[in-house]
Write a protein that holds these residues in place. Sequence first.
Motif, mmCIF file in Angstrom:
data_model
loop_
_atom_site.group_PDB
_atom_site.id
_atom_site.type_symbol
_atom_site.label_atom_id
_atom_site.label_comp_id
_atom_site.label_asym_id
_atom_site.label_seq_id
_atom_site.Cartn_x
_atom_site.Cartn_y
_atom_site.Cartn_z
ATOM 1 N N LEU A 190 0.822 -1.206 0.000
ATOM 2 C CA LEU A 190 0.000 0.000 0.000
ATOM 3 C C LEU A 190 0.861 1.264 0.000
ATOM 4 O O LEU A 190 0.573 2.237 -0.720
ATOM 5 C CB LEU A 190 -0.923 -0.002 1.215
ATOM 6 N N ILE A 191 1.920 1.260 0.792
ATOM 7 C CA ILE A 191 2.807 2.429 0.843
ATOM 8 C C ILE A 191 3.498 2.640 -0.509
ATOM 9 O O ILE A 191 3.559 3.765 -1.029
ATOM 10 C CB ILE A 191 3.842 2.261 1.964
ATOM 11 N N ALA A 192 3.997 1.542 -1.094
ATOM 12 C CA ALA A 192 4.656 1.645 -2.396
ATOM 13 C C ALA A 192 3.675 2.058 -3.487
ATOM 14 O O ALA A 192 4.015 2.852 -4.379
ATOM 15 C CB ALA A 192 5.303 0.307 -2.748
ATOM 16 N N ARG A 218 5.251 2.901 -14.146
ATOM 17 C CA ARG A 218 3.987 2.174 -14.273
ATOM 18 C C ARG A 218 4.193 0.668 -14.069
ATOM 19 O O ARG A 218 3.346 -0.014 -13.482
ATOM 20 C CB ARG A 218 3.370 2.420 -15.654
ATOM 21 N N LEU A 219 5.328 0.151 -14.535
ATOM 22 C CA LEU A 219 5.614 -1.263 -14.353
ATOM 23 C C LEU A 219 5.828 -1.585 -12.869
ATOM 24 O O LEU A 219 5.324 -2.595 -12.364
ATOM 25 C CB LEU A 219 6.853 -1.648 -15.159
ATOM 26 N N CYS A 220 6.558 -0.705 -12.172
ATOM 27 C CA CYS A 220 6.776 -0.907 -10.736
ATOM 28 C C CYS A 220 5.471 -0.760 -9.957
ATOM 29 O O CYS A 220 5.259 -1.441 -8.942
ATOM 30 C CB CYS A 220 7.815 0.084 -10.217
ATOM 31 N N GLY A 240 2.382 5.606 -7.603
ATOM 32 C CA GLY A 240 1.281 6.186 -8.359
ATOM 33 C C GLY A 240 1.383 7.693 -8.443
ATOM 34 O O GLY A 240 1.270 8.284 -9.520
ATOM 35 N N MET A 241 1.630 8.345 -7.322
ATOM 36 C CA MET A 241 1.746 9.802 -7.303
ATOM 37 C C MET A 241 2.973 10.280 -8.064
ATOM 38 O O MET A 241 2.965 11.347 -8.680
ATOM 39 C CB MET A 241 1.794 10.284 -5.850
ATOM 40 N N LEU A 282 -2.965 8.262 -3.799
ATOM 41 C CA LEU A 282 -2.640 8.419 -2.381
ATOM 42 C C LEU A 282 -3.711 7.844 -1.462
ATOM 43 O O LEU A 282 -3.506 7.757 -0.252
ATOM 44 C CB LEU A 282 -2.420 9.902 -2.065
ATOM 45 N N VAL A 283 -4.852 7.472 -2.026
ATOM 46 C CA VAL A 283 -5.879 6.821 -1.206
ATOM 47 C C VAL A 283 -5.338 5.512 -0.619
ATOM 48 O O VAL A 283 -5.808 5.034 0.417
ATOM 49 C CB VAL A 283 -7.160 6.568 -2.036
#
Length: 286
Positions: free
Chosen positions: A82-84, A105-107, A89-90, A170-171
């Motif tokens: 979730l943290i990653a 995007r791959l990560c 994403g941001m 960030l949700v």
Amino acid sequence: MTSHTSTPSALAAFTLLAIACLTIMVGCVIVPGLPRIAEELGIDHGVGLLVTLPALGVVLFGPIAGRLVDRFGLYNSLMAGLIAYGALGMAGAAIHGPWAVYTDRLCLGAATAVIMSSGTGLISALYTGSARLTMIARQGMSIELGGVVFLFIGGLLATIGWAWPFVLYLVAWIFAAMLFCFVPRLQHSPQERGDEGGRDAAVPQSLKIVFTAAVMSMLCFFTGIIVLPIALRELGLNEAQTGYFLSFISLIAVGAAAMMPRFVNRIGEHRTIAIAFACKRSVKSP
């Protein structure tokens, strides 16, 4: 720490179902504003990769995600994922150029793979019997509802500015806080996973058919989800209107998922799949 013995709270169930929404959110957040976002990120060609690369990351890193869960446990792996997820994403709004964007995007897909495996694993570990089956069914419904909500909000944010849809990633950090507060920790017991059985067993023919149908359905899904924003933009629809349209499609999917058990019981699995692909074939681009 002792293993879990009582039924998780309603807040714990809501948290796990909310986390499940992230699996569809990973690609659909930027879909309503996809053409403009691609321009701003310096993507001249391969626009569709912005949507499909996270899914490819899930496939490529799925086995590694399973090993991470084995080593660090379901709860810790989900928290890290979730943290990653939120950070990667941001970060997509702050980088430029094809290679940097595609790598990010791959990560992001890799983080999604960790969330998928550990989130589903937690549901299986925390619930038993009919409660587990109910949660699995609700998980599928939550994923579809996530498409409705995040496509709708993503379209609205895209009208404010091209980078705003990325804020939705960030949700995942909010869900991480909910996981910490509401979901009980489990004692990690990797020996229960059973490594010795069935690794070399041949894949049944019926399962091969399922795999083939799944691949074809995903091809249809990603083709539509990539082509539609571009086609709708050519028709004069803005990002918000595109989000409305795509979220309505997801809303129809929620209703179809709810009716699917009765439909399958009445006409059978094979006929249901055949009808589904026939409906996809009959749809034409605007």
